[in-house]
Design a protein around this motif. Structure first.
Motif, PDB file in Angstrom:
ATOM      1  N   TRP A  55      -1.784   3.150  -5.477  1.00  0.00           N
ATOM      2  CA  TRP A  55      -1.962   4.565  -5.119  1.00  0.00           C
ATOM      3  C   TRP A  55      -1.687   4.756  -3.624  1.00  0.00           C
ATOM      4  O   TRP A  55      -1.007   5.698  -3.224  1.00  0.00           O
ATOM      5  CB  TRP A  55      -3.385   5.010  -5.465  1.00  0.00           C
ATOM      6  CG  TRP A  55      -3.677   6.428  -5.103  1.00  0.00           C
ATOM      7  CD1 TRP A  55      -4.072   6.894  -3.877  1.00  0.00           C
ATOM      8  CD2 TRP A  55      -3.563   7.585  -5.951  1.00  0.00           C
ATOM      9  NE1 TRP A  55      -4.222   8.254  -3.921  1.00  0.00           N
ATOM     10  CE2 TRP A  55      -3.917   8.706  -5.177  1.00  0.00           C
ATOM     11  CE3 TRP A  55      -3.209   7.756  -7.290  1.00  0.00           C
ATOM     12  CZ2 TRP A  55      -3.925   9.996  -5.697  1.00  0.00           C
ATOM     13  CZ3 TRP A  55      -3.210   9.042  -7.796  1.00  0.00           C
ATOM     14  CH2 TRP A  55      -3.564  10.150  -7.001  1.00  0.00           C
ATOM     15  N   ASN A  56      -2.235   3.845  -2.821  1.00  0.00           N
ATOM     16  CA  ASN A  56      -2.082   3.966  -1.373  1.00  0.00           C
ATOM     17  C   ASN A  56      -0.674   3.591  -0.899  1.00  0.00           C
ATOM     18  O   ASN A  56      -0.199   4.117   0.105  1.00  0.00           O
ATOM     19  CB  ASN A  56      -3.112   3.094  -0.654  1.00  0.00           C
ATOM     20  CG  ASN A  56      -4.520   3.650  -0.802  1.00  0.00           C
ATOM     21  OD1 ASN A  56      -4.693   4.790  -1.232  1.00  0.00           O
ATOM     22  ND2 ASN A  56      -5.520   2.868  -0.470  1.00  0.00           N
ATOM     23  N   TYR A  57      -0.054   2.653  -1.588  1.00  0.00           N
ATOM     24  CA  TYR A  57       1.310   2.222  -1.214  1.00  0.00           C
ATOM     25  C   TYR A  57       2.209   2.312  -2.450  1.00  0.00           C
ATOM     26  O   TYR A  57       2.641   1.286  -2.995  1.00  0.00           O
ATOM     27  CB  TYR A  57       1.309   0.792  -0.673  1.00  0.00           C
ATOM     28  CG  TYR A  57       0.327   0.569   0.439  1.00  0.00           C
ATOM     29  CD1 TYR A  57       0.649   0.919   1.752  1.00  0.00           C
ATOM     30  CD2 TYR A  57      -0.935   0.028   0.209  1.00  0.00           C
ATOM     31  CE1 TYR A  57      -0.257   0.742   2.784  1.00  0.00           C
ATOM     32  CE2 TYR A  57      -1.842  -0.154   1.233  1.00  0.00           C
ATOM     33  CZ  TYR A  57      -1.509   0.205   2.512  1.00  0.00           C
ATOM     34  OH  TYR A  57      -2.408   0.017   3.532  1.00  0.00           O
TER      35      TYR A  57
ATOM     36  N   LEU B 244       6.101   6.911   2.923  1.00  0.00           N
ATOM     37  CA  LEU B 244       7.456   6.846   2.384  1.00  0.00           C
ATOM     38  C   LEU B 244       7.668   7.839   1.239  1.00  0.00           C
ATOM     39  O   LEU B 244       8.713   8.480   1.151  1.00  0.00           O
ATOM     40  CB  LEU B 244       7.726   5.409   1.923  1.00  0.00           C
ATOM     41  CG  LEU B 244       9.062   5.145   1.261  1.00  0.00           C
ATOM     42  CD1 LEU B 244      10.211   5.504   2.170  1.00  0.00           C
ATOM     43  CD2 LEU B 244       9.164   3.692   0.852  1.00  0.00           C
ATOM     44  N   ALA B 245       6.668   7.976   0.378  1.00  0.00           N
ATOM     45  CA  ALA B 245       6.822   8.873  -0.769  1.00  0.00           C
ATOM     46  C   ALA B 245       7.057  10.314  -0.318  1.00  0.00           C
ATOM     47  O   ALA B 245       7.905  11.022  -0.869  1.00  0.00           O
ATOM     48  CB  ALA B 245       5.578   8.801  -1.655  1.00  0.00           C
TER      49      ALA B 245
ATOM     50  N   GLN C  84      -2.032  11.010   0.924  1.00  0.00           N
ATOM     51  CA  GLN C  84      -0.836  10.617   1.658  1.00  0.00           C
ATOM     52  C   GLN C  84      -0.519  11.574   2.807  1.00  0.00           C
ATOM     53  O   GLN C  84      -0.789  12.764   2.723  1.00  0.00           O
ATOM     54  CB  GLN C  84       0.342  10.550   0.700  1.00  0.00           C
ATOM     55  CG  GLN C  84       0.245   9.312  -0.148  1.00  0.00           C
ATOM     56  CD  GLN C  84       1.039   9.412  -1.405  1.00  0.00           C
ATOM     57  OE1 GLN C  84       1.573  10.464  -1.727  1.00  0.00           O
ATOM     58  NE2 GLN C  84       1.110   8.327  -2.113  1.00  0.00           N
TER      59      GLN C  84
ATOM     60  N   ILE D 123      -5.669   0.938  -6.901  1.00  0.00           N
ATOM     61  CA  ILE D 123      -5.921   1.563  -5.587  1.00  0.00           C
ATOM     62  C   ILE D 123      -4.779   1.245  -4.621  1.00  0.00           C
ATOM     63  O   ILE D 123      -4.267   2.114  -3.921  1.00  0.00           O
ATOM     64  CB  ILE D 123      -7.258   1.077  -4.976  1.00  0.00           C
ATOM     65  CG1 ILE D 123      -8.424   1.458  -5.880  1.00  0.00           C
ATOM     66  CG2 ILE D 123      -7.473   1.672  -3.587  1.00  0.00           C
ATOM     67  CD1 ILE D 123      -9.756   0.935  -5.388  1.00  0.00           C
ATOM     68  N   ARG D 124      -4.382  -0.032  -4.622  1.00  0.00           N
ATOM     69  CA  ARG D 124      -3.315  -0.436  -3.702  1.00  0.00           C
ATOM     70  C   ARG D 124      -2.004   0.283  -4.040  1.00  0.00           C
ATOM     71  O   ARG D 124      -1.276   0.717  -3.149  1.00  0.00           O
ATOM     72  CB  ARG D 124      -3.128  -1.943  -3.769  1.00  0.00           C
ATOM     73  CG  ARG D 124      -2.439  -2.491  -2.550  1.00  0.00           C
ATOM     74  CD  ARG D 124      -2.436  -3.982  -2.505  1.00  0.00           C
ATOM     75  NE  ARG D 124      -1.215  -4.433  -1.853  1.00  0.00           N
ATOM     76  CZ  ARG D 124      -0.978  -4.326  -0.561  1.00  0.00           C
ATOM     77  NH1 ARG D 124      -1.874  -3.817   0.236  1.00  0.00           N
ATOM     78  NH2 ARG D 124       0.174  -4.734  -0.041  1.00  0.00           N
TER      79      ARG D 124
ATOM     80  N   ASP E  68      10.447  10.516   1.328  1.00  0.00           N
ATOM     81  CA  ASP E  68      11.454  10.464   0.273  1.00  0.00           C
ATOM     82  C   ASP E  68      11.667  11.851  -0.325  1.00  0.00           C
ATOM     83  O   ASP E  68      12.809  12.300  -0.519  1.00  0.00           O
ATOM     84  CB  ASP E  68      10.963   9.478  -0.795  1.00  0.00           C
ATOM     85  CG  ASP E  68      12.072   9.017  -1.708  1.00  0.00           C
ATOM     86  OD1 ASP E  68      13.194   8.865  -1.238  1.00  0.00           O
ATOM     87  OD2 ASP E  68      11.803   8.812  -2.903  1.00  0.00           O
TER      88      ASP E  68
ATOM     89  N   THR F 236      -7.268  -3.311   0.869  1.00  0.00           N
ATOM     90  CA  THR F 236      -6.658  -2.209   0.119  1.00  0.00           C
ATOM     91  C   THR F 236      -7.191  -0.866   0.595  1.00  0.00           C
ATOM     92  O   THR F 236      -6.465   0.116   0.659  1.00  0.00           O
ATOM     93  CB  THR F 236      -6.944  -2.404  -1.392  1.00  0.00           C
ATOM     94  OG1 THR F 236      -6.405  -3.659  -1.760  1.00  0.00           O
ATOM     95  CG2 THR F 236      -6.320  -1.326  -2.217  1.00  0.00           C
ATOM     96  N   GLY F 237      -8.478  -0.842   0.940  1.00  0.00           N
ATOM     97  CA  GLY F 237      -9.089   0.384   1.451  1.00  0.00           C
ATOM     98  C   GLY F 237      -9.411   1.363   0.352  1.00  0.00           C
ATOM     99  O   GLY F 237      -9.096   1.126  -0.822  1.00  0.00           O
ATOM    100  N   PRO F 238     -10.041   2.481   0.705  1.00  0.00           N
ATOM    101  CA  PRO F 238     -10.358   3.482  -0.309  1.00  0.00           C
ATOM    102  C   PRO F 238      -9.110   4.270  -0.684  1.00  0.00           C
ATOM    103  O   PRO F 238      -8.088   4.202  -0.001  1.00  0.00           O
ATOM    104  CB  PRO F 238     -11.364   4.385   0.408  1.00  0.00           C
ATOM    105  CG  PRO F 238     -11.005   4.249   1.847  1.00  0.00           C
ATOM    106  CD  PRO F 238     -10.454   2.875   2.045  1.00  0.00           C
ATOM    107  N   LEU F 239      -9.211   5.022  -1.762  1.00  0.00           N
ATOM    108  CA  LEU F 239      -8.103   5.907  -2.133  1.00  0.00           C
ATOM    109  C   LEU F 239      -7.929   6.938  -1.033  1.00  0.00           C
ATOM    110  O   LEU F 239      -8.899   7.541  -0.597  1.00  0.00           O
ATOM    111  CB  LEU F 239      -8.443   6.637  -3.437  1.00  0.00           C
ATOM    112  CG  LEU F 239      -8.376   5.827  -4.720  1.00  0.00           C
ATOM    113  CD1 LEU F 239      -8.928   6.642  -5.868  1.00  0.00           C
ATOM    114  CD2 LEU F 239      -6.960   5.413  -5.022  1.00  0.00           C
ATOM    115  N   TYR F 240      -6.746   7.096  -0.532  1.00  0.00           N
ATOM    116  CA  TYR F 240      -6.565   8.087   0.529  1.00  0.00           C
ATOM    117  C   TYR F 240      -5.418   9.031   0.205  1.00  0.00           C
ATOM    118  O   TYR F 240      -4.548   8.733  -0.603  1.00  0.00           O
ATOM    119  CB  TYR F 240      -6.395   7.425   1.893  1.00  0.00           C
ATOM    120  CG  TYR F 240      -5.058   6.772   2.147  1.00  0.00           C
ATOM    121  CD1 TYR F 240      -3.992   7.503   2.657  1.00  0.00           C
ATOM    122  CD2 TYR F 240      -4.863   5.418   1.909  1.00  0.00           C
ATOM    123  CE1 TYR F 240      -2.778   6.908   2.907  1.00  0.00           C
ATOM    124  CE2 TYR F 240      -3.653   4.812   2.154  1.00  0.00           C
ATOM    125  CZ  TYR F 240      -2.614   5.555   2.648  1.00  0.00           C
ATOM    126  OH  TYR F 240      -1.407   4.968   2.887  1.00  0.00           O
TER     127      TYR F 240
ATOM    128  N   GLN G 264       5.231   3.008  -3.002  1.00  0.00           N
ATOM    129  CA  GLN G 264       6.604   2.471  -2.959  1.00  0.00           C
ATOM    130  C   GLN G 264       6.605   0.975  -2.657  1.00  0.00           C
ATOM    131  O   GLN G 264       7.661   0.381  -2.483  1.00  0.00           O
ATOM    132  CB  GLN G 264       7.427   3.200  -1.894  1.00  0.00           C
ATOM    133  CG  GLN G 264       7.381   4.701  -2.004  1.00  0.00           C
ATOM    134  CD  GLN G 264       8.401   5.269  -2.976  1.00  0.00           C
ATOM    135  OE1 GLN G 264       9.172   4.535  -3.566  1.00  0.00           O
ATOM    136  NE2 GLN G 264       8.398   6.575  -3.144  1.00  0.00           N
TER     137      GLN G 264
END
Lengths: 425, 135
Positions: free
Chosen positions: A91-93, B38-39, B33, A88-89, B42, B27-31, A95
């Protein structure tokens, strides 16, 4: 099972490191590296890893171990949950943290995209990317991209995932192997429960890979003392220490610490005639990769930005700096893991839950804690002489330094208990 | 000793679970972007990459002077992200090159400050590739 896991972690870590060095050397002389050729090299190193795995002098028969099936299943479930959180982490971050993309992944892009101009990463305008940082992690990421034939964020995520969980695996299996599985699983749980370790690992930073190689070297040195001084283990310990230096600058300090502590503490009870022989064996493993690292540091990379002879005397004489650093060290270590539950609470529980008992082998030297103390003293001294803003540097780096040493600290805590049992029983 | 061990095992498991659950919170839920990620940024700069030389040095204009970049976190982050996206090309805010990347937060500011340049391609959102006017 833990013997196999330990062997796999040792073989995997060393071969990953050597693959990284090979790629860097290849990159230095070749304009392009073909994916097919690199696949062949990878196949060669996989075969080498298998040979190392098979040749490791790890006994299959251990002192009787009680059945801990429920605890093992609970541990695997916690590992799966941690892996899900990692996903999950990532996926969210994807890079990673700032330093991950601005330093490590950027260097990987230079290695992968740069062709014969990759060394432009050392240019003056890029001073802010810390071009003097060693290249184990960027090289491994570039290896992944070359094998895949394209840049994908999956590769840095996978590299950080593998090192994070290989560290957990190495700690759990080594303590389980050297002591018992209850103790090993408790140590693994404690590492997974350390927020800073998990966050650092999933942020794609190099501190967890460095922590892996510091732990690996320490484990190999312990195994060497445990396994009737099998020279292969000492040779691999040297290689592992050199790989720590190839991962981050702090690894160079670790190489020095490993040699000095080994000479002063571990070699103490042994006959003097053995010391040069041991040192030579360690050096055989150490020197090839250390030579590569030093060549990189002194011939290719620009000087480090935290050292300068200008004003060095004043900084050394400034007692306020010592007090400030000391206060910060104590404060950070006390609140390590905050605002979550402190891993130290878990550590106390761990020592009560899996206390020392009778053990067949009693030849452990006590070099782990002196090694960690040397490292902390070294970090302290680096802060004293650094030209950077001291408070800024302490705030932004010290918790990462603890993450580098934390897995080894957990391992040494287990071994210190073993040592106590030697005297008591 | 048996009770103490049970209690300590409970503490160990509680510390592990509480910290892992707290990491879940961090971490939170899947979100999905956003454009700030940054992705995504980029990818946007990859469009610019097609107009640039593969290697060498290129100039860079932003909301502040090169000396002032260190003070502005946003400006600095944009600059670092541009370098990350365009490597192995070297972006140097102090370089006087014919080709220059303009990366402004405010497009109107960009128009005002880039008068000595011709816009080769405007990528929108304050990002453009410029060339010095030849007098």
């Amino acid at each position: 099972m833990f013997r196999r896991c330990l062997g796999a972690c040792i073989a995997f870590g060393l071969c990953c490191g050597v693959l990284s060095c090979t790629f860097f050397l290849w990159r230095s002389v070749a304009r392009n590296i073909s994916s097919a050729a690199l696949w062949l090299v990878l196949a060669g190193y996989t075969a080498l890893a298998m040979v190392v795995y098979r040749k490791l002098p790890l006994e299959s028969t251990r002192p009787p171990i009680g059945s801990r099936r429920i605890l093992s299943i609970a541990f695997l479930l916690v590992c799966c949950y941690a892996a899900w959180l990692f996903f999950i982490r990532s996926w969210n971050y994807p890079q990673g943290a700032w330093d991950a993309w601005a330093i490590w992944n950027l260097h990987a892009r230079f290695l992968f995209r740069g062709g014969d101009q990759w060394f432009q990463m050392f240019s003056r305008p890029l001073y802010w990317t810390h071009p003097d940082y060693p290249l184990l992690l960027p090289s491994l990421i570039a290896v992944g991209w070359t094998l895949a034939g394209k840049e994908t964020i999956l590769i840095p995520v996978m590299v950080s995932f593998v090192f994070t969980f290989a560290t957990v695996g190495l700690l759990t299996s080594s303590v389980s192997y050297l002591w018992n599985d209850r103790r090993g699983i408790a140590a693994g749980l404690l590492l997974l429960a350390t927020p800073d370790f998990f966050l650092n690992g999933s942020s794609q930073l190099a501190d967890v890979p460095l922590g892996f190689f510091i732990l690996l070297t320490t484990v190999l040195l312990y195994l060497y003392d445990e396994r009737d001084s099998n020279t292969m283990l000492l040779l691999l310990a040297g290689t592992s220490a050199a790989l720590a230096a190839w991962t981050k600058n702090e690894g160079l300090l670790f190489v020095l610490a490993a040699i000095v502590v080994r000479l002063l503490v571990s070699a103490g009870p042994k006959p003097v005639s053995i010391i040069p022989r041991e040192l030579c064996t360690f050096a055989y493993g150490l020197l090839p990769i250390l030579a590569l690292t030093l060549t990189f540091k002194f011939w290719l990379a620009p000087p480090n930005d935290i050292f300068s002879f200008v004003g060095l005397g004043e900084r050394l004489k400034d007692s306020g700096r010592y007090a400030q650093i000391g206060r910060h060290f104590l404060k950070e270590m006390a609140v390590f893991g905050a605002p979550r539950l402190s891993p130290f609470c878990g550590l106390i529980a761990y020592l009560v839950y899996a206390p020392a008992g009778k053990r067949s082998r009693t030849s452990f030297p006590q070099s782990g804690f002196p090694l960690l103390t040397f490292m902390l003293a070294g970090y302290f001294f680096v802060y004293v002489i650094s030209v950077q803003n001291l408070q800024w540097q302490l705030t932004n780096s010290f918790s990462r330094l603890i993450v580098q040493l934390w897995p080894t600290f957990l391992f040494c805590t287990a071994c210190a208990d073993i040592r106590r049992s030697r005297h008591s029983g | 000793m048996g009770k103490l061990r049970t209690l300590s095992l409970a503490v160990l498991i509680i510390v592990t679970l509480v910290n892992l659950l707290d990491q879940k919170r961090l971490t939170g839920p899947l979100y999905k972007q956003t454009a700030d990620d940054l992705a995504v940024y980029d990818l946007r700069l990859q469009e610019l990459r097609a107009f640039l030389p593969r290697e060498g040095v290129i100039g860079y204009l932003s909301d502040t002077t090169p000396a002032g970049m260190e003070a502005g976190q946003d400006v600095l982050q944009k600059f670092y992200r541009a370098q990350y996206a365009l490597a192995p090309l070297i972006i140097n805010p102090e370089a006087h090159t014919d080709l220059v990347i303009a990366n402004y937060s405010d497009p109107s500011l960009a128009r005002m400050r880039t008068k000595g340049f011709v816009v080769i391609k405007d990528f929108g959102g304050g990002l453009a590739l410029l060339q010095k006017k030849t007098s």
